[in-house]
Design a protein around this motif. Sequence first.
Motif, short mmCIF file in Angstrom:
data_model
loop_
_atom_site.label_atom_id
_atom_site.label_comp_id
_atom_site.label_asym_id
_atom_site.label_seq_id
_atom_site.Cartn_x
_atom_site.Cartn_y
_atom_site.Cartn_z
N VAL A 33 0.90 -1.27 -0.14
CA VAL A 33 0.06 -0.10 -0.02
C VAL A 33 0.98 1.27 0.08
CG1 VAL A 33 -1.76 1.28 1.29
CG2 VAL A 33 -1.95 -1.17 1.23
N LEU A 34 1.97 1.23 0.67
CA LEU A 34 2.95 2.47 0.78
C LEU A 34 4.20 1.88 0.34
CD1 LEU A 34 1.51 3.38 4.48
CD2 LEU A 34 1.15 4.43 2.35
N ASN A 35 4.93 3.08 0.03
CA ASN A 35 6.48 3.04 -0.20
C ASN A 35 6.93 4.08 0.63
OD1 ASN A 35 8.78 2.06 -1.30
ND2 ASN A 35 9.13 3.47 -2.68
N TYR A 36 8.35 3.99 1.23
CA TYR A 36 9.12 4.88 1.93
C TYR A 36 10.24 4.83 1.51
CZ TYR A 36 11.19 7.03 6.27
OH TYR A 36 11.63 7.98 6.98
N VAL A 37 10.90 6.19 1.37
CA VAL A 37 12.30 6.32 1.35
C VAL A 37 12.98 7.22 2.17
CG1 VAL A 37 13.95 7.27 -0.45
CG2 VAL A 37 11.77 6.49 -1.37
N TYR A 38 13.97 6.83 2.83
CA TYR A 38 14.77 7.56 3.82
C TYR A 38 15.46 8.79 3.41
CZ TYR A 38 14.51 3.47 7.16
OH TYR A 38 14.12 2.29 7.91
N LYS A 39 15.32 9.64 3.93
CA LYS A 39 15.78 11.03 3.37
C LYS A 39 17.02 11.66 4.40
CE LYS A 39 13.45 12.10 -0.17
NZ LYS A 39 14.41 12.29 -1.65
N ASP A 40 17.44 10.69 5.15
CA ASP A 40 18.50 11.13 6.08
C ASP A 40 19.50 9.89 6.70
OD1 ASP A 40 16.77 9.78 7.68
OD2 ASP A 40 16.25 11.20 9.22
N ASP A 41 20.05 9.46 5.74
CA ASP A 41 21.08 8.44 5.92
C ASP A 41 20.45 7.37 6.99
OD1 ASP A 41 23.56 7.30 5.82
OD2 ASP A 41 24.26 8.35 7.46
N ARG A 42 19.20 6.81 6.36
CA ARG A 42 18.69 5.64 7.10
C ARG A 42 18.50 5.79 8.65
NH1 ARG A 42 20.84 0.49 6.69
NH2 ARG A 42 22.87 1.20 6.00
N VAL A 43 18.15 6.83 8.91
CA VAL A 43 17.73 7.17 10.29
C VAL A 43 16.09 6.86 10.53
CG1 VAL A 43 17.94 8.40 12.53
CG2 VAL A 43 20.00 8.46 11.08
N GLY A 44 15.60 7.96 9.56
CA GLY A 44 14.12 7.72 9.46
C GLY A 44 13.31 8.90 10.32
N PHE A 45 14.38 9.75 10.53
CA PHE A 45 13.51 11.27 11.09
C PHE A 45 12.95 11.99 10.16
CE2 PHE A 45 14.61 11.64 15.77
CZ PHE A 45 15.02 10.41 16.14
N THR A 46 13.42 11.86 8.89
CA THR A 46 13.04 12.45 7.76
C THR A 46 12.83 11.56 6.82
OG1 THR A 46 14.05 14.39 8.38
CG2 THR A 46 13.15 14.49 6.28
N GLY A 47 11.49 11.34 6.16
CA GLY A 47 11.59 10.26 5.20
C GLY A 47 10.35 10.48 4.31
N ASP A 48 10.23 10.09 3.03
CA ASP A 48 8.96 10.14 2.38
C ASP A 48 8.17 9.02 2.04
OD1 ASP A 48 9.81 12.76 2.00
OD2 ASP A 48 10.90 12.46 0.03
N PHE A 49 6.76 9.06 2.34
CA PHE A 49 5.79 8.09 2.02
C PHE A 49 5.25 8.37 0.63
CE2 PHE A 49 6.03 6.93 6.32
CZ PHE A 49 6.02 5.45 6.44
N SER A 50 4.98 7.20 0.04
CA SER A 50 4.21 7.64 -1.05
C SER A 50 3.08 6.37 -1.22
CB SER A 50 4.88 7.40 -2.51
OG SER A 50 5.62 6.32 -2.52
N VAL A 51 2.04 6.85 -1.67
CA VAL A 51 0.54 5.93 -1.90
C VAL A 51 0.77 5.14 -2.93
CG1 VAL A 51 -1.79 5.67 -1.61
CG2 VAL A 51 -0.63 7.41 -0.25
N LEU A 52 0.65 3.68 -2.89
CA LEU A 52 0.76 2.82 -3.87
C LEU A 52 -0.76 2.17 -4.27
CD1 LEU A 52 3.85 0.69 -3.14
CD2 LEU A 52 3.60 2.87 -4.56
N GLN A 53 -1.54 1.94 -3.35
CA GLN A 53 -2.64 1.63 -3.31
C GLN A 53 -3.77 2.56 -2.68
OE1 GLN A 53 -3.78 -2.41 -2.41
NE2 GLN A 53 -1.63 -3.15 -2.70
#
Lengths: 208, 739
Positions: free
Chosen positions: A135-155
């Motif tokens: 349903v979702l996809n996520y991309v880390y935007k901070d060296d794989r810590v996850g305090f900043t990252g982008d979700f996108s909706v697939l379904q």
Amino acid sequence: MKKRTSKRILSALTAFILLSALMTSCSKDPVAPNEEHNHDDPAKVALLFIKGHYHGTQLHAHDTATVAVRMDGRFIDPETNALLDKAPVVTLEQGSDIYQLQIKFYAADGDLLNGEFLQEAAIHQFFFLPSVTGVLNYVYKDDRVGFTGDFSVLQTGKELSLTASLRHGINKTVQREWNDVKYNTYGSEDFKTVLQLKTVAAGAHDHE
Amino acid sequence: MFFATMMHLYIFATMVHIFDRYPSCLIGLLLAGLLVPLKVAAQKEWVPSASSVLDTVLLKEIRISGRKDPRVPVNVLSGNALSSRSGQSLAQVLQDVPGVSMIQTGTTITKPVINGLHGNRILILNNGVKQEGQQWGAEHAPEIDPAIAGTISVIKGAAGVRYGAEALGGVIVLDVPPLPFGKPVSGEAGTVLAANGGSFGGGFTLRSGWTSHPEWAWRIQGSGKKNGNFKTADYFLNNTGVRELNFSGEAGFRKGRWLITAYGSYFSTELGIFSGAHIGDTADLKARIQHEVPFEKGNFSYDIDAPRQQVVHRLYKTTVQYQFNDSSRLELWYAYQEDRRQEFDLRRAGRSAIPSLNLLLQTRSAALHWEQKRHSGWQTAAGATASYKANHNQPGTGVVPLIPNYKYMEAGVYGIQRMIRRGYELEAGLRYDHHYLNALGTRPFYRYVNDAGATVPVNEAGSYVKEVYYYGGERYFNNVSGMLGLRWKLKAAWNLSTHIGMAWRPPQVSELYSYGLHHGAASIEYGDSTLKGEQGYKWITTLQKQYGRLQLDASLYTQYIGGYIFLQPQRVYEQTIRGAFPVFRYQQTDALLSGLDLTARYRLWPALAYELRAAFIRARDIQQQRYLPLIPADRISHVLQYRFKEGQRINTSYIQLVSTFTARQRRYDPGSDFADPPPAYHLLHLEAGTRIYCKHHTLRLFATVSNLLNTSYKDYLDRFRYFSHGVGRNLQLRISYQF
């Protein structure tokens, strides 16, 4: 001889009494305790879903939905701090926009603690486990810590929960995905919450 | 209970009669006992079994009963029993004494357990002084080096009259060797090497009198060790290194009837805590329990990282003794102890180098003891004790302290009378104790307030504020203890003794004032400031045969503890920002512990001896009709020892095989722990030793392979059994040179 012996015993007893007196003369009051602050414990965590899209590397934000969690793990209104009965549902639209999730840890005095985690980025990582896959996809935007990252909706048309877990003591030389189901076997937990999400079809978006 | 005890007395009397006349009956019984572990070993294919790091001691060196207090069973370790264990912790040294086991927090932290009781329910005496450390924590090992002792005695009775509060389960007495007045310089130096953990260490003792001044004598002693990560049968345990450095010394002046001594001991350790046990919330814990082995296999390293502990303990004591004409003796001593405990957790922003717990405990104590032994057979002992303790949380940890600052004062008086006759001995004693506690701690509380600063309900809008709350206060405890003992000389070598003793302990500050998350235990614990002291009554009956082809020591005991303090699971979880944790509260109940400790040795041939050691314990919460947690499982050991022919230069040579079977603890209430007790396990250990004389020099050699079959196991009393197994095969070599 007998007199000398008695004298010696008397000296020993006197010494004992003196020692006892020394002890009993010690204060009965304990040392005043030092007020320690639990530097390690965040008091509030805010999770900001910022809807927007990129112009190059610059995020152009539209709306922000914020979920706040307080130190006992319960959800609160981010503005008023009022306790909520249940987790608020965050609605995510499918479309050309992404949802940047920014997570902010606050101390009891309101100080932002994120720097403490990012300073040790080598051992910290957020994992995000949707209850429904694909349903979702996520991309880390901070060296794989996850305090900043982008979700996108697939379904779209899905209601799901999203477990967010921050772990420390992780060996990050091994690449681990954002939704690794074995997340709770890596290191140990700093923070955990379960969010409620809903995905919907793209709506009209006026871009100025 | 009375009926059961009378039955056991009758059985003892019958056993004496049968074994005295027909020793072959005993052989049959012992061989039958041998079959039990063999049967289990046969089942081992489908039952994951385990082992321990136990090695063994030369059997004859564990003497039974005796000089400490003839009515209460005493096991004394000295000579080879201690030499063959050098480099080990106090709890590990005592493992071969029946009825003594150990509670572990991984491989690096061990605490002795006597007849099911541990921590503040047993006393440790360092050269006559009650060891004062932070014994309230299961992850706090006794801050003492067993190498300081010439003899270690384990008293299993409730010895509250002689030793005061906390002697509920028993007493461990570490006696330093006597000063060598008038003797030339002598000493000992030794080394210990172990393959598992890459351990190396050593120790020395140097002692001397002064020939030109025979009234003076001195002794110094030191030991140190270093080991890296231990290995189980299959994998390394990360961050399980230990470093230790210890010293002790004593000087004495003896002239006429006077003896004056000054003694000091220094203990320091730094130890790592297995990193795989560092968990977040209960979900983490469950995941690790299901996985059975650590998620990340370790490797060997001497590095020690957080979580770790640094502990330093100092003791200084001065003693004055005077011997009277009429066989009586007066002793007065004063001691100062300082215990500094620092615990370092994994913390952010470089705070792992700042201790999360930083405690300084200072204790001043004094005692006056008088005893008289008359030729008529009457013996009298009387005395008074006092101590003053101050516990201080050192500032700057950045963590709210687990326990408050406090002052603690105690005073006691006692008297013991013995009557010794040809066929029997009687003993009675009485003691009164008065204790005072004054605690003061602080912890933050959080609440929501409106703009005017008034508290608002959690479901209304408000600002989140922190407030500081002070807790503690004064408590007084008074107690009268008593004891009664009888020893009956049945036949030439047979003795039957029975002893009823009372002992007590006041509640600990951790039991009174705990509040919140206990990270190490992954639980939320709440104390109860209204808890009362525990009151214990222990009845122990012992049958002994002290010499001859058959030697026997069998102790049957029953102990009632009123107001037994324990952590009661509340079967609820509290949600925190780190996840959900189970809630426990300190509560009181009444407990009943009963058991049997058995040591039987039979000389099959002049060179071959067999020994059976067994310990069984049953413990119940008699208010709630439940089992007590963390009670040692049944354990049976068989030892087969071959002694080589004595030579002029080489003697005391032996080789022995030890089989130890530890049953699964089935007396357990399902759901009362995070995981069920682990399966039974069976271990084999091999040990050999010899002594080589050359003029006035002696070389002692011991080689031990513990867990010979490299069995993978988990022990019920290991608090890290959720995460990992026990230590695998370990080859140890001990060499000591005496001159």
